[in-house]
Motif scaffolding. Structure first.
Motif, PDB file in Angstrom:
ATOM      1  N   LEU A 177      40.650 -59.417  11.302  1.00  0.00           N
ATOM      2  CA  LEU A 177      42.029 -58.958  11.174  1.00  0.00           C
ATOM      3  C   LEU A 177      42.479 -58.885   9.722  1.00  0.00           C
ATOM      4  CD1 LEU A 177      43.778 -60.759  14.145  1.00  0.00           C
ATOM      5  CD2 LEU A 177      43.392 -58.324  13.863  1.00  0.00           C
ATOM      6  N   GLY A 224      43.735 -55.487   8.010  1.00  0.00           N
ATOM      7  CA  GLY A 224      45.057 -55.436   7.410  1.00  0.00           C
ATOM      8  C   GLY A 224      45.041 -55.144   5.931  1.00  0.00           C
ATOM      9  N   TYR A 275      49.035 -57.635  10.248  1.00  0.00           N
ATOM     10  CA  TYR A 275      47.687 -58.142  10.481  1.00  0.00           C
ATOM     11  C   TYR A 275      47.400 -59.355   9.609  1.00  0.00           C
ATOM     12  CZ  TYR A 275      46.349 -54.031  13.201  1.00  0.00           C
ATOM     13  OH  TYR A 275      46.256 -53.078  14.163  1.00  0.00           O
TER      14      TYR A 275
END
Length: 59
Positions: A20, A24, A36
């Motif tokens: 993640l 992000g 994120y």
């Protein structure tokens, strides 16, 4: 053996947080990427807590 099984959730959470964070920071960027990044930070905190709990000996 039992110790390794108890560590699996924290290891999987760290992997998910890293993915993640990458999504992000590299792929999305901007305000959507910040979502994120916040999620990955909280997942890393959860992984740290679950790692500490898993390392405690079973009574």
């Amino acid at each position: 053996m039992e110790q390794g099984l108890r560590m699996i959730p924290s290891m999987l959470t760290v992997i998910a947080a890293a993915v993640l964070f990458y999504i992000g920071y590299v792929e999305v960027r901007g305000f959507e990427g910040a979502g994120y990044l916040f999620l990955s930070v909280f997942l890393l905190l959860f992984a740290l807590v679950s790692y500490i709990v898993a390392k405690k000996p079973v009574q």
